[in-house]
Scaffold this motif. Structure first.
Motif, short mmCIF file in Angstrom:
data_model
loop_
_atom_site.label_atom_id
_atom_site.label_comp_id
_atom_site.label_asym_id
_atom_site.label_seq_id
_atom_site.Cartn_x
_atom_site.Cartn_y
_atom_site.Cartn_z
N GLN A 92 0.82 -1.20 0.00
CA GLN A 92 0.00 0.00 0.00
C GLN A 92 0.86 1.26 0.00
O GLN A 92 0.58 2.22 -0.73
N ILE A 93 1.91 1.25 0.81
CA ILE A 93 2.80 2.41 0.87
C ILE A 93 3.53 2.58 -0.47
O ILE A 93 3.65 3.69 -1.00
N PHE A 94 4.02 1.48 -1.03
CA PHE A 94 4.72 1.55 -2.31
C PHE A 94 3.78 2.05 -3.41
O PHE A 94 4.15 2.91 -4.20
N GLY A 95 2.58 1.51 -3.44
CA GLY A 95 1.59 1.94 -4.43
C GLY A 95 1.23 3.41 -4.28
O GLY A 95 1.10 4.14 -5.26
N THR A 96 1.09 3.85 -3.04
CA THR A 96 0.78 5.25 -2.78
C THR A 96 1.93 6.14 -3.23
O THR A 96 1.71 7.20 -3.82
N GLY A 97 3.16 5.72 -2.95
CA GLY A 97 4.33 6.49 -3.39
C GLY A 97 4.40 6.59 -4.91
O GLY A 97 4.67 7.65 -5.47
N LEU A 98 4.13 5.48 -5.57
CA LEU A 98 4.13 5.47 -7.04
C LEU A 98 3.03 6.37 -7.58
O LEU A 98 3.26 7.17 -8.50
N LEU A 99 1.84 6.28 -7.01
CA LEU A 99 0.73 7.12 -7.42
C LEU A 99 1.06 8.60 -7.20
O LEU A 99 0.74 9.46 -8.02
N LEU A 100 1.71 8.88 -6.10
CA LEU A 100 2.09 10.25 -5.78
C LEU A 100 3.05 10.82 -6.84
O LEU A 100 2.89 11.96 -7.27
N VAL A 101 4.02 10.03 -7.25
CA VAL A 101 4.95 10.48 -8.29
C VAL A 101 4.21 10.70 -9.61
O VAL A 101 4.45 11.70 -10.31
N ILE A 102 3.29 9.82 -9.93
CA ILE A 102 2.50 9.97 -11.17
C ILE A 102 1.66 11.24 -11.12
O ILE A 102 1.62 12.02 -12.08
N ILE A 103 0.98 11.48 -10.00
CA ILE A 103 0.16 12.68 -9.85
C ILE A 103 1.01 13.94 -9.96
O ILE A 103 0.66 14.90 -10.65
N GLY A 104 2.16 13.94 -9.28
CA GLY A 104 3.05 15.10 -9.34
C GLY A 104 3.58 15.34 -10.75
O GLY A 104 3.67 16.48 -11.20
N THR A 105 3.91 14.25 -11.44
CA THR A 105 4.41 14.36 -12.81
C THR A 105 3.36 14.96 -13.72
O THR A 105 3.63 15.91 -14.47
N LEU A 106 2.15 14.40 -13.66
CA LEU A 106 1.09 14.88 -14.55
C LEU A 106 0.67 16.31 -14.21
O LEU A 106 0.41 17.11 -15.11
N THR A 107 0.61 16.63 -12.94
CA THR A 107 0.23 17.98 -12.54
C THR A 107 1.28 19.00 -13.00
O THR A 107 0.93 20.03 -13.58
N SER A 108 2.55 18.68 -12.78
CA SER A 108 3.61 19.59 -13.21
C SER A 108 3.63 19.73 -14.73
O SER A 108 3.80 20.82 -15.26
N THR A 109 3.47 18.62 -15.42
CA THR A 109 3.51 18.63 -16.87
C THR A 109 2.38 19.46 -17.47
O THR A 109 2.60 20.28 -18.36
N THR A 110 1.18 19.27 -16.95
CA THR A 110 0.02 19.95 -17.56
C THR A 110 -0.11 21.41 -17.14
O THR A 110 -0.51 22.24 -17.95
N THR A 111 0.25 21.73 -15.91
CA THR A 111 0.06 23.12 -15.46
C THR A 111 1.21 24.04 -15.86
O THR A 111 1.02 25.25 -15.91
N GLN A 112 2.37 23.47 -16.13
CA GLN A 112 3.53 24.30 -16.44
C GLN A 112 3.98 24.18 -17.90
O GLN A 112 5.00 24.73 -18.27
N ASP A 113 3.25 23.42 -18.69
CA ASP A 113 3.62 23.18 -20.09
C ASP A 113 5.04 22.63 -20.22
O ASP A 113 5.82 23.05 -21.06
N TRP A 114 5.36 21.68 -19.34
CA TRP A 114 6.66 21.02 -19.38
C TRP A 114 6.52 19.69 -20.11
O TRP A 114 5.42 19.14 -20.24
N SER A 115 7.66 19.13 -20.49
CA SER A 115 7.66 17.78 -21.05
C SER A 115 7.39 16.79 -19.92
O SER A 115 7.52 17.13 -18.73
N LEU A 116 7.04 15.58 -20.28
CA LEU A 116 6.79 14.54 -19.28
C LEU A 116 8.05 14.27 -18.46
O LEU A 116 7.98 14.07 -17.25
#
Length: 119
Positions: free
Chosen positions: A20-44
């Protein structure tokens, strides 16, 4: 050392909370990646780099990766507060498993030495 790390991961996975902790950590990185990418017009790749660097509290070496706008700054504050706790727990569980691997190795080495001394 890599072999010990793999053994420690195998031990950590046996703990019911690790997945659960590992999955949550992975999900957190995915959410941060997508949020940063879409809101800042950055590459993936830039979004992923920023997300991981933020969660690991390392410095960002790329001066072009700065967040702009109040909503993303507020998101990042909560992202850091939640994310660091999750990653610390993940590191703690792997660390305890690594200590257990080292203990088992020492016990096996001592038992082998004792057996060799008896013969």
């Amino acid at each position: 050392m890599f072999e010990r790390f793999v053994k420690a991961l195998k031990i950590a996975v046996r703990d019911e909370g690790f997945a659960q902790i590992f999955g949550t950590g992975l999900l957190l990185v995915i959410i941060g990646t997508l949020t940063s990418t879409t809101t800042q017009d950055w590459s993936l790749v830039d979004g992923f780099y920023f997300a991981v660097a933020t969660l690991t509290t390392s410095s960002i070496a790329d001066p072009d990766l700065t967040i702009t706008g109040a909503p993303i700054k507020i998101f990042t504050v909560f992202y850091i507060l939640v994310g660091i706790g999750i990653l610390v727990e993940l590191a703690r569980q792997v660390g305890f498993a690594y200590v257990q691997v080292r203990r088992e190795e020492k016990e096996a080495k001592a038992a082998k030495a004792e057996h060799t001394a008896e013969t």
